[in-house]
Design a protein around this motif. Structure first.
Motif, short mmCIF file in Angstrom:
data_model
loop_
_atom_site.label_atom_id
_atom_site.label_comp_id
_atom_site.label_asym_id
_atom_site.label_seq_id
_atom_site.Cartn_x
_atom_site.Cartn_y
_atom_site.Cartn_z
N THR A 186 38.82 44.55 55.57
CA THR A 186 40.08 45.26 55.48
C THR A 186 40.26 45.76 54.05
O THR A 186 39.67 45.24 53.11
CB THR A 186 41.26 44.36 55.85
OG1 THR A 186 41.31 43.25 54.94
CG2 THR A 186 41.12 43.81 57.27
N GLU A 187 41.09 46.76 53.89
CA GLU A 187 41.40 47.26 52.55
C GLU A 187 42.60 46.52 51.99
O GLU A 187 43.43 46.02 52.74
CB GLU A 187 41.66 48.76 52.62
CG GLU A 187 40.41 49.57 53.00
CD GLU A 187 40.64 51.06 52.92
OE1 GLU A 187 41.81 51.49 52.77
OE2 GLU A 187 39.66 51.81 53.00
N PRO A 188 42.69 46.41 50.67
CA PRO A 188 41.76 46.94 49.66
C PRO A 188 40.47 46.13 49.59
O PRO A 188 40.49 44.91 49.76
CB PRO A 188 42.57 46.83 48.36
CG PRO A 188 43.48 45.66 48.59
CD PRO A 188 43.84 45.72 50.05
N HIS B 113 42.84 41.09 43.19
CA HIS B 113 43.13 40.34 44.41
C HIS B 113 43.08 38.85 44.10
O HIS B 113 42.54 38.43 43.07
CB HIS B 113 42.09 40.67 45.49
CG HIS B 113 40.67 40.57 45.01
ND1 HIS B 113 39.90 41.68 44.74
CD2 HIS B 113 39.89 39.49 44.71
CE1 HIS B 113 38.71 41.29 44.31
NE2 HIS B 113 38.68 39.97 44.28
N GLY B 114 43.64 38.07 44.99
CA GLY B 114 43.48 36.63 44.91
C GLY B 114 42.19 36.20 45.58
O GLY B 114 41.62 36.92 46.40
N GLY B 115 41.68 35.05 45.22
CA GLY B 115 40.44 34.56 45.79
C GLY B 115 39.28 35.48 45.49
O GLY B 115 39.25 36.18 44.48
N HIS B 116 38.28 35.49 46.39
CA HIS B 116 37.16 36.42 46.20
C HIS B 116 37.43 37.78 46.82
O HIS B 116 36.62 38.70 46.67
CB HIS B 116 35.84 35.83 46.72
CG HIS B 116 35.88 35.33 48.13
ND1 HIS B 116 36.37 36.07 49.19
CD2 HIS B 116 35.46 34.14 48.67
CE1 HIS B 116 36.25 35.39 50.30
NE2 HIS B 116 35.72 34.22 50.02
N GLY B 117 38.54 37.93 47.51
CA GLY B 117 38.95 39.24 48.00
C GLY B 117 38.23 39.74 49.23
O GLY B 117 38.49 40.85 49.70
#
Length: 388
Positions: A346-348, A363-367
């Motif tokens: 999913t985006e982003p 982003h949070g985490g690894h995104g």
């Protein structure tokens, strides 16, 4: 909410989850076969993906994955749903602790290969949790805001015209570095193909070649000499990956840098490559080595030999890791093969590529957030498996 949008209190709470002693309460994995728009060979038209959801006792969740482009996907999934899950439940939600305990617990099934590929899904999920507040790059320690990316392709089966067309696409995208496959039966064909791509990219581009372990030592020495006029930036995996003494002899015999490591699974194996003087560049694959935890250990080990670590494949996560490595690196982008290009995210997206540079997202985490519809469309039901 992005990492930048969180308040200081929210970030402190997210970090505190590990400090409070949260444990792994559940671990569930699903198996997927993803079709590839650009097959890697006539009989390799898809990859296996295993997506793992880890839940802690305090209700937080992290996403991990394993990846098997050729064989082993169902076996990795089975291992995750049985021995890995059984051993992981109740462990502290701490990536380094979990990796060491699970690797030791599972070593009788193999110290690398399927074991480390399965462990990567757990490790990536735990790092997704650890980096929830600040994002992976800033949690690991941002050393650079962007890294060079090189165009790549699994293209040994391409005709010369198809290979040239691919190189032209890379050039049109602004790639200043690229890698092609070599190892055809006739060395003269390899030379012709390398020469053609060099003409497309120009004399200043970095051009790498990858033999995928297809040569023996005499042929590798001859090939290095034959390709010398085209200034290869490195020759990748010219010999069987396990033949450390032969690599040391090759490196002493040629003046082209030697790169290897995509089929090396443990820090001990990388240590043996480095102490033998077998390579100039190591290329750990974050999934094959078992996740971010061992990947970072391997990169630090290589640093002590002044050897750079260039992450292998998987630019959606490798690009973020490259921004944090102690020595500069390039990131491989195989045409139409990233998770984003395969329509799985999913985006982003967690990274973006502009021209010859890769930038991590905010982003949070690894995104890496898998699209639920894409996963549903590619789900594989194994006989006797009811799902998780």
């Amino acid at each position: 909410m992005s990492a930048a949008g969180r308040t200081g209190h929210e970030r402190d709470r997210a970090r505190a989850g590990e400090v409070r002693g949260a444990v792994i309460a559940d671990l569930r994995s699903t198996l997927h076969r993803v079709p590839m728009p650009r097959p890697w060979s006539p009989d390799m038209t898809g990859i296996h993906l295993v997506v793992t959801r880890l839940t802690t006792g305090d209700g937080r969740t992290g996403t991990g994955f394993s990846w098997a482009p050729w064989v082993g996907g169902p076996a990795v999934h089975a291992l995750l749903e049985s021995d890995v899950r059984d051993a992981a439940l109740g462990l502290p939600a701490h990536p380094e602790v979990v990796f060491d305990r699970l690797w030791w617990h599972l070593h009788e099934a193999g110290r690398g290969g399927l074991v480390t590929i399965a462990l990567a899904a757990v490790d990536l999920a735990l790092w997704d949790l650890r980096a929830a507040a600040d994002g992976l790059v800033d949690t690991l320690g941002r050393r650079r805001d962007a890294v060079p990316v090189y165009g790549s392709g699994v293209n040994r089966h391409y005709s010369l015209d198809e290979l040239v067309a691919q190189a032209e696409r890379w050039a049109a995208l602004g790639r200043t570095a690229a890698k092609i496959k070599v190892g055809r039966d006739d060395l003269a064909e390899d030379v012709e193909r390398v020469a053609a791509v060099r003409r497309v990219l120009g004399p200043d581009a970095r051009l790498m070649v990858d033999a995928n372990q297809l040569w023996d030592l005499p042929r590798a020495i001859r090939a290095a000499e034959a390709l010398r006029p085209y200034d290869p930036y490195w020759i990748e995996e010219p010999l069987p990956a396990e033949d450390v003494p032969a690599y040391a002899r090759l490196r002493a015999s040629v003046d082209v840098p030697i790169a290897l490591g995509e089929n090396t699974y443990t820090a001990y194996q990388f240590r043996d490559l480095l102490t033998a003087g077998a390579c100039d560049i190591v290329q750990p694959n974050v999934v094959r080595v078992g996740g971010i935890t061992p990947f970072l250990r391997i990169a630090e080990l290589a640093r002590t030999f002044d050897v750079p670590a260039y992450p292998h494949l998987l630019p959606d996560i490798s690009g973020q890791l490259a921004c944090c490595l102690p020595m500069p690196a390039m990131v491989e982008d195989v045409e139409d093969a990233s998770f984003a290009a395969l329509g799985l995210l999913t985006e982003p997206h967690p990274i973006r590529i502009e021209g010859g540079l890769l930038y991590p997202g905010d982003h949070g985490g690894h995104g890496i957030r898998f699209d639920a519809d894409a996963l549903a469309a590619t789900a594989v039901e194994r006989p006797g498996y009811s799902g998780g």
